[in-house]
Design a protein around this motif. Sequence first.
Motif, PDB file in Angstrom:
ATOM      1  N   UNK A  70       4.704  16.159   0.651  1.00 46.98           N
ATOM      2  CA  UNK A  70       3.488  16.946   0.405  1.00 46.98           C
ATOM      3  C   UNK A  70       2.755  16.462  -0.842  1.00 46.98           C
ATOM      4  N   UNK A  71       3.507  16.112  -1.887  1.00 42.38           N
ATOM      5  CA  UNK A  71       2.889  15.614  -3.120  1.00 42.38           C
ATOM      6  C   UNK A  71       2.203  14.275  -2.881  1.00 42.38           C
ATOM      7  N   UNK A  72       2.883  13.371  -2.188  1.00 41.06           N
ATOM      8  CA  UNK A  72       2.327  12.040  -1.920  1.00 41.06           C
ATOM      9  C   UNK A  72       1.113  12.156  -1.007  1.00 41.06           C
ATOM     10  N   UNK A  73       1.222  12.996   0.004  1.00 39.15           N
ATOM     11  CA  UNK A  73       0.104  13.168   0.932  1.00 39.15           C
ATOM     12  C   UNK A  73      -1.129  13.703   0.204  1.00 39.15           C
ATOM     13  N   UNK A  74      -0.933  14.682  -0.651  1.00 41.20           N
ATOM     14  CA  UNK A  74      -2.051  15.260  -1.396  1.00 41.20           C
ATOM     15  C   UNK A  74      -2.689  14.219  -2.329  1.00 41.20           C
ATOM     16  N   UNK A  75      -1.839  13.436  -2.998  1.00 40.07           N
ATOM     17  CA  UNK A  75      -2.358  12.403  -3.895  1.00 40.07           C
ATOM     18  C   UNK A  75      -3.085  11.330  -3.111  1.00 40.07           C
ATOM     19  N   UNK A  76      -2.544  10.967  -1.956  1.00 41.72           N
ATOM     20  CA  UNK A  76      -3.185   9.949  -1.110  1.00 41.72           C
ATOM     21  C   UNK A  76      -4.570  10.416  -0.687  1.00 41.72           C
ATOM     22  N   UNK A  77      -4.698  11.683  -0.286  1.00 38.92           N
ATOM     23  CA  UNK A  77      -5.998  12.201   0.143  1.00 38.92           C
ATOM     24  C   UNK A  77      -6.989  12.230  -1.035  1.00 38.92           C
ATOM     25  N   UNK A  78      -6.487  12.557  -2.205  1.00 38.68           N
ATOM     26  CA  UNK A  78      -7.339  12.571  -3.398  1.00 38.68           C
ATOM     27  C   UNK A  78      -7.889  11.172  -3.685  1.00 38.68           C
ATOM     28  N   UNK A  79      -7.013  10.174  -3.613  1.00 41.53           N
ATOM     29  CA  UNK A  79      -7.428   8.789  -3.871  1.00 41.53           C
ATOM     30  C   UNK A  79      -8.363   8.305  -2.768  1.00 41.53           C
ATOM     31  N   UNK A  80      -8.076   8.692  -1.524  1.00 37.99           N
ATOM     32  CA  UNK A  80      -8.940   8.299  -0.411  1.00 37.99           C
ATOM     33  C   UNK A  80     -10.358   8.804  -0.626  1.00 37.99           C
ATOM     34  N   UNK A  81     -10.506  10.050  -1.052  1.00 36.74           N
ATOM     35  CA  UNK A  81     -11.833  10.606  -1.306  1.00 36.74           C
ATOM     36  C   UNK A  81     -12.561   9.821  -2.390  1.00 36.74           C
ATOM     37  N   UNK A  82     -11.839   9.420  -3.434  1.00 34.93           N
ATOM     38  CA  UNK A  82     -12.448   8.632  -4.503  1.00 34.93           C
ATOM     39  C   UNK A  82     -12.962   7.296  -3.965  1.00 34.93           C
ATOM     40  N   UNK A  83     -12.139   6.640  -3.134  1.00 34.14           N
ATOM     41  CA  UNK A  83     -12.514   5.336  -2.580  1.00 34.14           C
ATOM     42  C   UNK A  83     -13.717   5.463  -1.648  1.00 34.14           C
ATOM     43  N   UNK A  84     -13.716   6.488  -0.814  1.00 31.68           N
ATOM     44  CA  UNK A  84     -14.840   6.696   0.121  1.00 31.68           C
ATOM     45  C   UNK A  84     -16.144   6.833  -0.657  1.00 31.68           C
TER      46      UNK A  84
END
Length: 209
Positions: A70-84
Amino acid sequence: MVKIKAVLFDMDGVLIEAKEWHFEALNRALKLYGYEIPMSDHLSRYDGLPTKVKLQKLSAENGLPVELHSEINAKKQEITMEIIKERCRPNPIREHCLSELKSHGYRIVCCSNSIQQTIKTMLHYANLDQYLEFIVSNQDVTNPKPDPEIYITAMKKLGLQPNECLIVEDNENGIRAAIASGGHLLTIKNIDEVNLDNILHKITEIESQ
């Protein structure tokens, strides 16, 4: 005679060149916990899978603790939004393609293994959301691709039969899902092949059989 009434697009690598963004975002999150997916593994075994499935595979095969998912998934989504927000921009070829398909009367749907927020954000920044009737995400189904449920769900929502739908896909998991759904398939090797001429040619080929 078969008549194509809708075109169902995958997103990553089809409508938007985002595969490397997902790879980068997940690895940046994983590295915080001492894990990483090599590019060779990503391309051969993880491409097109939802993040939660990738994490499950990492736990089963590489010992990633399940309690970190859950922690990794949340961080991944946060980084994905930044990249987008940094990199996702409109592409005139894709915009022209969807605009013309819509003007020709084809119904357009995006069916992706990503979550709703990621799909909506990418399509917004790519200026493609205005052409779509709706999206189907991995949150809208029980089984993501390679299961055909995403495409079957879209067809049911459209009120169309599989043989009235053309699916545009690029990776093994999506191709398997498309074939299993019973829809017609246009396989593309790279995003440059997603253009109006190629899609209309495929539709003509199907309708002339």
